[in-house]
Design a protein around this motif. Structure first.
Motif, PDB file in Angstrom:
ATOM      1  N   THR A 154     -27.465  -4.287  -1.247  1.00 53.28           N
ATOM      2  CA  THR A 154     -26.457  -4.341  -0.192  1.00 53.28           C
ATOM      3  C   THR A 154     -27.058  -4.854   1.112  1.00 53.28           C
ATOM      4  N   ALA A 155     -28.296  -5.349   1.037  1.00 53.22           N
ATOM      5  CA  ALA A 155     -28.960  -5.804   2.260  1.00 53.22           C
ATOM      6  C   ALA A 155     -28.439  -7.179   2.667  1.00 53.22           C
ATOM      7  N   ILE A 156     -28.349  -7.424   3.963  1.00 56.20           N
ATOM      8  CA  ILE A 156     -27.986  -8.768   4.429  1.00 56.20           C
ATOM      9  C   ILE A 156     -28.942  -9.221   5.532  1.00 56.20           C
ATOM     10  N   PRO A 157     -29.285 -10.525   5.512  1.00 54.77           N
ATOM     11  CA  PRO A 157     -30.099 -11.061   6.604  1.00 54.77           C
ATOM     12  C   PRO A 157     -29.188 -11.367   7.789  1.00 54.77           C
ATOM     13  N   LEU A 158     -29.669 -11.147   8.984  1.00 54.55           N
ATOM     14  CA  LEU A 158     -28.843 -11.454  10.150  1.00 54.55           C
ATOM     15  C   LEU A 158     -29.198 -12.798  10.773  1.00 54.55           C
ATOM     16  N   ASN A 159     -30.434 -13.275  10.509  1.00 55.94           N
ATOM     17  CA  ASN A 159     -30.796 -14.597  11.029  1.00 55.94           C
ATOM     18  C   ASN A 159     -30.634 -15.631   9.926  1.00 55.94           C
ATOM     19  N   ARG A 160     -29.533 -16.343   9.958  1.00 58.21           N
ATOM     20  CA  ARG A 160     -29.289 -17.370   8.942  1.00 58.21           C
ATOM     21  C   ARG A 160     -29.510 -18.771   9.507  1.00 58.21           C
ATOM     22  N   ARG A 161     -29.973 -18.840  10.758  1.00 55.09           N
ATOM     23  CA  ARG A 161     -30.205 -20.152  11.379  1.00 55.09           C
ATOM     24  C   ARG A 161     -31.519 -20.758  10.936  1.00 55.09           C
ATOM     25  N   LYS A 162     -32.450 -19.877  10.497  1.00 60.09           N
ATOM     26  CA  LYS A 162     -33.804 -20.306  10.149  1.00 60.09           C
ATOM     27  C   LYS A 162     -34.405 -21.110  11.295  1.00 60.09           C
ATOM     28  N   ASP A 163     -34.390 -20.508  12.479  1.00 67.37           N
ATOM     29  CA  ASP A 163     -34.885 -21.208  13.668  1.00 67.37           C
ATOM     30  C   ASP A 163     -36.208 -20.622  14.137  1.00 67.37           C
ATOM     31  N   GLY A 164     -36.870 -19.903  13.226  1.00 69.41           N
ATOM     32  CA  GLY A 164     -38.171 -19.374  13.606  1.00 69.41           C
ATOM     33  C   GLY A 164     -38.114 -18.047  14.345  1.00 69.41           C
ATOM     34  N   ARG A 165     -36.928 -17.620  14.702  1.00 67.89           N
ATOM     35  CA  ARG A 165     -36.809 -16.310  15.329  1.00 67.89           C
ATOM     36  C   ARG A 165     -36.873 -15.224  14.256  1.00 67.89           C
ATOM     37  N   ALA A 166     -36.884 -13.952  14.702  1.00 71.74           N
ATOM     38  CA  ALA A 166     -37.132 -12.837  13.783  1.00 71.74           C
ATOM     39  C   ALA A 166     -36.219 -12.878  12.552  1.00 71.74           C
ATOM     40  N   ASP A 167     -36.809 -12.553  11.389  1.00 72.87           N
ATOM     41  CA  ASP A 167     -35.996 -12.419  10.180  1.00 72.87           C
ATOM     42  C   ASP A 167     -35.548 -10.972  10.085  1.00 72.87           C
ATOM     43  N   VAL A 168     -34.393 -10.704  10.613  1.00 76.36           N
ATOM     44  CA  VAL A 168     -33.925  -9.322  10.621  1.00 76.36           C
ATOM     45  C   VAL A 168     -33.014  -9.110   9.409  1.00 76.36           C
ATOM     46  N   VAL A 169     -33.348  -8.110   8.609  1.00 71.87           N
ATOM     47  CA  VAL A 169     -32.526  -7.798   7.439  1.00 71.87           C
ATOM     48  C   VAL A 169     -32.073  -6.346   7.583  1.00 71.87           C
ATOM     49  N   ILE A 170     -30.790  -6.100   7.384  1.00 73.87           N
ATOM     50  CA  ILE A 170     -30.328  -4.713   7.416  1.00 73.87           C
ATOM     51  C   ILE A 170     -30.008  -4.252   6.001  1.00 73.87           C
ATOM     52  N   SER A 171     -30.207  -2.963   5.736  1.00 71.94           N
ATOM     53  CA  SER A 171     -30.127  -2.473   4.361  1.00 71.94           C
ATOM     54  C   SER A 171     -28.710  -2.259   3.860  1.00 71.94           C
ATOM     55  N   THR A 172     -27.778  -2.146   4.769  1.00 79.28           N
ATOM     56  CA  THR A 172     -26.377  -1.973   4.372  1.00 79.28           C
ATOM     57  C   THR A 172     -25.576  -2.833   5.336  1.00 79.28           C
ATOM     58  N   PRO A 173     -24.523  -3.516   4.868  1.00 78.39           N
ATOM     59  CA  PRO A 173     -23.923  -4.553   5.724  1.00 78.39           C
ATOM     60  C   PRO A 173     -23.004  -3.986   6.798  1.00 78.39           C
ATOM     61  N   VAL A 174     -23.463  -2.986   7.482  1.00 79.03           N
ATOM     62  CA  VAL A 174     -22.613  -2.392   8.508  1.00 79.03           C
ATOM     63  C   VAL A 174     -23.507  -1.767   9.573  1.00 79.03           C
ATOM     64  N   TYR A 175     -23.086  -1.896  10.822  1.00 75.38           N
ATOM     65  CA  TYR A 175     -23.820  -1.210  11.893  1.00 75.38           C
ATOM     66  C   TYR A 175     -22.881  -0.664  12.942  1.00 75.38           C
ATOM     67  N   GLY A 176     -23.479   0.116  13.851  1.00 74.02           N
ATOM     68  CA  GLY A 176     -22.674   0.868  14.814  1.00 74.02           C
ATOM     69  C   GLY A 176     -22.343   0.061  16.055  1.00 74.02           C
ATOM     70  N   GLY A 177     -21.136   0.215  16.538  1.00 70.13           N
ATOM     71  CA  GLY A 177     -20.687  -0.515  17.710  1.00 70.13           C
ATOM     72  C   GLY A 177     -21.197   0.109  19.002  1.00 70.13           C
ATOM     73  N   GLY A 178     -21.050  -0.650  20.075  1.00 71.87           N
ATOM     74  CA  GLY A 178     -21.525  -0.190  21.371  1.00 71.87           C
ATOM     75  C   GLY A 178     -20.653   0.904  21.951  1.00 71.87           C
ATOM     76  N   MET A 179     -21.294   1.995  22.330  1.00 69.93           N
ATOM     77  CA  MET A 179     -20.597   3.023  23.109  1.00 69.93           C
ATOM     78  C   MET A 179     -21.535   3.350  24.249  1.00 69.93           C
ATOM     79  N   SER A 180     -21.081   3.117  25.446  1.00 66.10           N
ATOM     80  CA  SER A 180     -22.026   3.093  26.550  1.00 66.10           C
ATOM     81  C   SER A 180     -22.429   4.481  27.016  1.00 66.10           C
ATOM     82  N   PHE A 181     -23.598   4.492  27.649  1.00 67.83           N
ATOM     83  CA  PHE A 181     -24.098   5.698  28.283  1.00 67.83           C
ATOM     84  C   PHE A 181     -23.058   6.123  29.321  1.00 67.83           C
ATOM     85  N   GLY A 182     -22.644   7.350  29.253  1.00 69.91           N
ATOM     86  CA  GLY A 182     -21.599   7.800  30.175  1.00 69.91           C
ATOM     87  C   GLY A 182     -20.252   7.903  29.497  1.00 69.91           C
TER      88      GLY A 182
END
Ligand code: SF4
Ligand code: SF4
Ligand code: SF4
Ligand code: SF4
Ligand code: SF4
Lengths: 493, 466
Positions: A154-182
């Motif tokens: 269920t892992a997905i890579p987040l950098n699909r540009r292959k532009d030399g920047r970090a190869d970030v892979v997340i283990s499940t295709p979902v992450y948490g949205g922004g909820m600000s301090f305060g």
């Protein structure tokens, strides 16, 4: 495949009682014989030693009508026929068409146990909104290719540009949205980041700055750069793997943000580098951005400050969301994050939540197809949010063309949000989630919250793996854009 | 920059029986432990004043449905359900939540705000089956809402020329027709309701405060009301024009009920009014089945302003069509496109009315093609009136309404309009439209459910016909 850091532990509700779906009524015919207390294996009927009266039934523990076929059922066993079973009117006061009571209850069970509910009386995968995801169903093949669950990724890579920047892979295709301090309690904020670390995925700071307590998790935190630029500093951009430029959000598309003066406490003001007690406006849009070219300048600026980070662009869903997405690709973004009009966690005008911008379901197909036609679909990650409530919504969003999803409300529900909508009135959330009130914010600790989130992410992952297995797939990326695997209950029949 | 139009709200609570959404009942197994007092931050639970050892009945008016008392009572003694009054008020169009929101807006004048995303159905009928667009990048900013830039909600009533004609010396030879400006795209209309003088006065004063006009039957215009003659639009049948000379003399606008005879001789009618005054004429046309036909003909014959009157739920007025009748959204769209086709859209001002019940309906009606709207029931709801749709339409006025100071009633309507004004600014701001005049017929800035659903899901999932 879940990361080895994921440990499932039961983490029960913080409250004595759950919201009951059924009501067990004991009539005057009862002779206090105690049969019901003995027969019910779920502890609905209690008779304490020394008392000769049975206590009123504890409704929420009852498994409901499916019990009537069991030989221990108290309704049939009561010698006086004094017991009856019905739907509890209280259940109707929980939830709404988008998040039904069954869906909330199901999410609570996942957060408690780490797995999808075993109960069969909950319709927790689809809501009752009468449109969008709620009208889509999976078309599972009768004889799928045999796949071992352990082989499914269920892992997905987040950098699909292959532009030399970090190869970030997340283990499940979902992450948490922004909820600000305060806007949420510290336990809520930290638990989201802690869980993101455990699940090898991400959470986002929201626009209120990057508090130091999140530093231990900075490999799994996205720094958001929103229009107010509150609390954005070079080091907060440099310490993370992903930076998100927020143009708009689904709950109030086109409206920017507004933090009331009274919510701008000493701590909030410090984090935002603002003056305490003043109302803080995040304008809409970026005042320096009036074209895609301007947008590119922003991306270049962040890229210069952090030479390895990925760039995510968060936009809402106007008619021309497809063009904005393509523009963002050419401007150099790695992730285009589209936030549909029906989602959101923070306070927003009702008129905006209901009416402005299109639901995420349409936007996903629109953007996916446009990126494909432009020939750049494989070089960008498409993330959908704003109405992804369940693992089924997630899988449907992927079938429609997203690579993954961002969730907000579902995380809050895991922490026992009841969707009462009072997050920003008076002292804030009375259940201790969306509040910074000194008493209310202490209603639960970070450990409880982290485990609840980890459990819910696990239950979602179990369901996703199950769906992939039923389709005979080895990898979640095989699901992207497979609208042929869906049917629509109005059109397809 | 034009002087900024602003509506000033002031709290104006009514001392009335509020409808509330939840009922909480404390069971007999309560042990008066007081836990619920501690956990309810809205103070729904209190002890009895006469006997503090016991709990008073829950004050569920303040309940915000957080479930804490329910879940934390050691005895599970509390039961919560949807209040019967709440489920009984309103109906399919005037949903209980709409009425409660209108009451609240009339009380404090604030934009309704809540957390936790949208809670309603995916789509609905009429205006609920469209969304408004927003601009992601290039657009005027939220500053327009908060002060630095100006979003203008003003509209004009009257006919506009398709083009100007100049003579060979560059002198304008076209006669530019007179128009009347309103700072806000809403007219008040109480022609369908029998109201006390006290209530009429309060509504009229509110119209004057927010600088709009009230359409009121000419026979109901008493000397008390005439003080605000600038804000009155007398409404009458074409046959009664000569009877009400005195009132017509003062009017800037006159509303005439449509009759088939007008189609033939609209000019004669205008002449008749002109005898008394230079007022502009609004023709009130019921939204019947062939209303676009009627509107097109009237426009061709020189009608300057036409009010489309749908029923109180925004439905077509047509006995036989029953449930299949069109809704205001589609009626307005049909009329607008008909007039555009006939190339006469600019010669007439369209007022959409009937079933305008929430702030969002105003810009939506305008995107569908009207220039402005007229409202009736929301004015009454602001005064505490309850609407019932079943078994048939019924308005229940609060007891003692006539004893409530007129100032307070006026303020409640002003508050409601203030809240609507702010909400309309929010929607215009998001769309990037600074001029309400530009909303008219801008269907490109709307997203219609039928169209987008057909375009995306219809194309994807429709079975091939074999
Ligand atoms: S089994 Fe029936 S009679 Fe016996 S205690 Fe229970 S309810 Fe009462
Ligand atoms: S119906 Fe079954 S679960 Fe419910 S109280 Fe009776 S025995 Fe227990
Ligand atoms: S106030 Fe209500 S909706 Fe908001 S977070 Fe708390 S429980 Fe959830
Ligand atoms: S918490 Fe329960 S038992 Fe205690 S006073 Fe309230 S209702 Fe009674
Ligand atoms: S549900 Fe919440 S708001 Fe309502 S009475 Fe109980 S504690 Fe108070």
């Amino acid at each position: 495949m879940k990361p080895s850091t994921v440990k499932i532990n039961k983490m029960p509700s913080r409250f004595k009682h759950q919201v009951p779906k059924y009501k067990v009524t004991r009539s005057d015919a009862c002779i206090n014989c105690g049969t019901c207390a003995k027969t019910c294996p779920y502890g609905v009927h209690e008779r304490s030693e020394g008392h000769n009266k049975v206590k009123p039934p504890i409704d929420y523990k009852c498994i409901g009508f499916e019990c009537q076929s069991k030989d221990f059922c108290c309704i049939t066993k009561c010698p006086r026929k004094a017991l009856s079973l019905s739907l509890n009117p209280m259940y109707n006061t929980l939830g709404d068409p988008r998040w039904t009571a069954d869906m909330i209850t199901g999410t609570w069970i996942m957060a408690e146990t780490g797995y999808p509910p075993e109960r069969t009386d909950l319709d927790y995968n689809v809501g009752n909104s009468g449109g969008g995801f709620d009208k889509l169903r999976f078309k599972f093949p009768a004889k799928p290719a045999k796949v071992d669950k352990a082989e499914i990724s269920t892992a997905i890579p987040l950098n699909r540009r292959k532009d030399g920047r970090a190869d970030v892979v997340i283990s499940t295709p979902v992450y948490g949205g922004g909820m600000s301090f305060g806007s949420v309690s510290l336990s809520t904020m930290v638990s989201k980041a802690h869980n993101a670390t455990i699940w090898n995925t991400f959470t986002c700071t929201g626009e209120g700055g990057f508090p130091d307590i999140l530093k231990p998790y900075c490999d799994h935190v996205i720094t958001q750069v929103a229009t107010g630029l509150f609390g954005v500093r070079e080091e907060t951009i440099q310490r993370v793997k992903i930076v998100e430029l927020k143009y708009a959000q689904g709950a109030k598309p086109g409206l920017g943000g507004h933090l009331l003066g009274e919510k701008n406490t000493e701590a909030v003001a410090k984090m935002r580098e603002a003056v305490k007690g003043t109302s803080l406006f995040s304008p809409f849009p970026f005042h320096s951005v009036y074209s895609i070219e301007d947008h590119k300048k922003h991306i270049d600026w962040i890229k210069a400050v952090n030479p390895t980070a990925l760039l995510s662009v968060k936009v809402s869903t106007p008619n021309d969301v497809d063009m904005v997405a393509v523009g963002s690709y050419y401007a150099g973004a790695h992730i285009i994050h589209i936030d549909g009009g029906y989602g959101g966690t923070g306070a927003a005008p009702d008129i905006a939540k209901k009416n402005i911008a299109m639901p995420i379901e349409y936007a996903i197909t629109k953007v996916h197809n446009f990126l494909k036609a432009e020939g750049v679909r494989d070089a960008i990650t498409l993330i959908a949010s704003g109405g992804i409530r369940t693992a089924h919504d997630l899988a449907k969003a992927i079938c429609l063309g997203a690579n993954g999803a961002v969730i907000g409300t579902a995380e809050l529900v895991a922490l026992e949000c009841v969707r009462c909508g009072n997050c920003e009135s008076g002292r804030g959330c009375s259940r201790g989630i969306a509040t910074t009130d000194s008493v209310l914010a202490d209603l639960f600790d970070e450990k409880w919250a982290t485990q609840r989130l980890t459990n819910m992410y696990n239950a979602w992952n179990v369901q996703l793996v199950d769906i992939l297995q039923k389709f005979g797939m080895h990898d979640v990326s095989e699901l992207v854009g497979r609208t042929d695997l869906l049917e629509h209950i109005d059109y397809s029949h | 920059m034009p002087k900024k139009y602003h509506i000033t709200p002031k709290p104006a609570p009514l001392d009335m029986d509020y409808v509330f959404k939840f009922t909480i009942v404390r069971g007999e197994n309560c042990i008066n432990c007081g836990k619920c007092i501690k956990v309810c931050i809205y103070e729904a639970h209190k002890r009895r004043t006469d006997d503090p050892r016991k709990m008073a009945d829950p004050n569920t008016v303040v309940c915000r449905n957080c479930f804490r008392c329910i879940q934390e009572c050691p005895r599970g003694a509390l039961e919560k359900s949807i209040n019967k009054d709440y489920s009984n008020i309103g109906g399919a169009f005037w949903k209980p939540d709409i009425l409660m929101s209108l009451w609240k807006q009339a009380e404090d004048g604030n934009v309704p705000v809540s957390g936790a995303g949208y809670r309603g159905p995916f789509t609905g009928i009429g205006f609920d089956s469209m969304w408004t667009d927003m601009s992601e990048i290039v657009r005027p900013t939220r500053d327009g809402i908060h002060g630095r830039e100006y979003i203008n909600t003003g509209v004009d009533l009257g006919s506009k020329l398709n083009h100007l004609t100049f003579d060979s010396n560059g002198q304008l030879i076209s006669v530019v027709p007179e128009t009347i400006d309103l700072p806000f795209p809403i007219l008040f209309d109480i022609t369908a309701y029998k109201l006390s003088l006290h209530v009429k006065e309060a509504i009229l004063k509110a119209a004057s405060v927010i600088q709009t006009c009230l359409i009121i039957p000419v026979t109901e215009i008493t000397p008390e009301l005439e003080k605000h003659s600038d804000n009155i639009i007398p409404s009458l049948a074409s046959t009664d024009i000569d009877k009400h000379e005195a009132i017509l003399k003062k009017a800037r606008l006159v509303a005439i009920d449509y009759s088939d005879a007008m189609l033939k001789d609209f000019q004669a009618l205008k002449e008749k009014i002109k005898k008394h005054n230079h007022a502009l004429t609004i023709v009130r046309v019921p939204a019947v089945k062939n209303v676009e036909e009627i509107v097109a003909k009237l426009t061709q014959n020189g009608a300057e302003i036409i009010q489309i009157v749908a029923d109180y739920r925004g439905q077509e007025i047509n006995e036989s069509s029953g449930k299949d009748g069109r809704l205001l959204k589609d009626i307005i769209r049909a009329i607008h496109s008909r007039l555009v086709e006939d190339k006469i859209r600019d010669s007439v001002t369209l007022v959409a009315s009937g079933g305008i019940g929430m702030a969002e309906h105003v810009p939506k009606a305008m995107l569908c093609g009207s220039d402005l709207t007229a409202i009736d029931i929301p004015l009454l709801v602001a005064l505490g009136v309850r609407v019932f749709e079943e078994p048939q339409k019924l308005l229940v006025f609060p007891e003692g309404l006539d004893k409530i100071p007129s100032r307070k009633l006026t303020q409640r309507i002003v508050n409601l309009m203030g809240a609507w004004h702010s909400q309309i600014l929010e929607m215009m701001g998001a769309m990037g439209i600074r001029e309400a005049r530009r909303l008219r017929g801008e269907s490109g800035r709307a997203i219609f459910f039928e169209e987008i659903d057909r375009e995306s899901f219809g194309k994807l999932f429709k079975k091939e016909k074999r």
